[in-house]
Design an enzyme around this catalytic site. Structure first.
Site, PDB file in Angstrom:
ATOM      1  N   GLY A 248      62.031  37.567  97.400  1.00 60.34           N
ATOM      2  CA  GLY A 248      61.998  36.217  97.970  1.00 60.34           C
ATOM      3  C   GLY A 248      62.019  36.232  99.488  1.00 60.34           C
ATOM      4  O   GLY A 248      61.308  35.456 100.141  1.00 60.34           O
ATOM      5  N   ASP A 249      62.814  37.133 100.067  1.00 65.78           N
ATOM      6  CA  ASP A 249      62.860  37.270 101.525  1.00 65.78           C
ATOM      7  C   ASP A 249      61.507  37.711 102.063  1.00 65.78           C
ATOM      8  O   ASP A 249      61.061  37.268 103.127  1.00 65.78           O
ATOM      9  CB  ASP A 249      63.928  38.296 101.927  1.00 65.78           C
ATOM     10  CG  ASP A 249      65.283  37.987 101.335  1.00 65.78           C
ATOM     11  OD1 ASP A 249      65.604  36.798 101.175  1.00 65.78           O
ATOM     12  OD2 ASP A 249      66.021  38.942 101.025  1.00 65.78           O
TER      13      ASP A 249
END
Length: 307
Positions: A248-249
């Site tokens: 997600g990052d």
């Protein structure tokens, strides 16, 4: 410039043990020590994309020194506020299943907090500040609000990667991007989703509440982008998932990095999907070569107009 803020970074100590047994002597099969923290992950992936960023937050002790040294080796610019307490260590124990033990984080004094805001004093119009990850308990529940107000006073845009009430409270302040996964979006509005079509009214609701762009990741089922003109769907890419930590990052890094360069949300989404997928298919965060291999495989279709 893109600034990343990691208020509670960590060393992620990954330990592999065969047949772990509580109360007995266990010997490691393998171990790794990596810099942890969502904003730090974003800066590291931006580095792979050859996009400048500056990582900030709080670092302290020998553990903070390990993270600072690692980022320096990777060429990531940093401007962390030092704290007297040690930066935390998170343990990820792998033995069939994965068990996580996360540290609380340092006690951050008022003078250290003041120093942190001094590290952000250079931000201004045209900059994007990415806020992501947990907050040390000593900072209280509204510390992100203070940073957002600081960004707004400086006319800088901000992106926030958080969940629940903290995310809802940030929406009226017009974040440039939020990125809940489908479970987090369901929890936000106390509903359940059976299909991606079920998500669409709630992604649009986030826009109505103030977010400028919304990405909803759906793990192996692809991702959705909600912008002011339309809803877009990125089809899932086939491959072996090795690492969900940091995916997600990485998606945030790809989107924000490209959007900061071009202002094109769809192309930013394309790169975000490629970077997130590249991390999922790697043992650590995505590297440039893997991102370049995956980017041509990203297929995006327009589902409907946003309004």
């Amino acid at each position: 410039m893109i600034y990343t803020v990691t208020l509670n970074p960590s060393i992620d100590y990954i330990v592999e043990v065969d047949n772990f047994s509580i109360g007995a002597l266990n010997r490691m099969k393998e171990d790794h020590k990596l810099p942890g923290g969502k904003g730090i992950n974003v800066s590291r992936v931006l580095g792979q994309l050859r996009i400048d960023s500056k990582a900030s937050g709080f670092l302290g002790g020998f553990t903070g020194g390990f993270i600072a040294d690692w980022l320096k080796k990777e060429g990531v610019k940093t401007n962390f506020a030092p704290v007297a307490d040690d930066t935390r260590i998170n343990i990820k124990l792998k033995s069939g299943e994965e068990t996580e033990i996360n540290g609380l984080g340092p006690i951050v004094t008022e003078s250290e907090q003041k120093h942190f805001f001094e590290t952000l004093a250079e931000i201004g119009a045209g900059d994007i500040v990415i806020l992501s990850g947990s907050v040390p308990p000593s900072l209280g529940k509204n510390f992100y609000d203070k940073i957002i107000e600081f960004c707004q006073a400086k006319k800088a845009d901000f992106m926030i990667d958080t969940t629940g009430e903290e995310l809802l409270a940030a929406l009226p302040k017009k974040p440039i991007l939020i990125k809940p996964n489908h479970h987090e979006l369901a929890d936000l509005f106390h509903v359940k989703f059976e299909t991606k079509e079920d998500l669409i009214p709630y992604g649009k609701k986030c826009l109505e509440l103030g977010a400028k762009h919304v990405i909803v990741s759906m793990a192996g089922d692809g991702a959705l982008l909600f912008s002011d003109d339309a809803v877009y769907f990125a089809k899932p890419i086939k491959g072996k998932v090795k690492n969900s930590v940091g995916a997600g990052d990485s998606m945030i890094a790809g989107f924000v990095g490209k959007f900061h360069q071009t202002g094109d949300a769809v192309e930013a989404f394309r790169l975000g999907v490629a970077t997130g997928t590249a991390t999922a298919f790697s043992t650590d965060l995505a590297e440039a070569k893997r991102i370049e291999e995956i980017l041509p495989q990203v297929e995006i279709v327009k589902l409907e107009d946003s309004k």
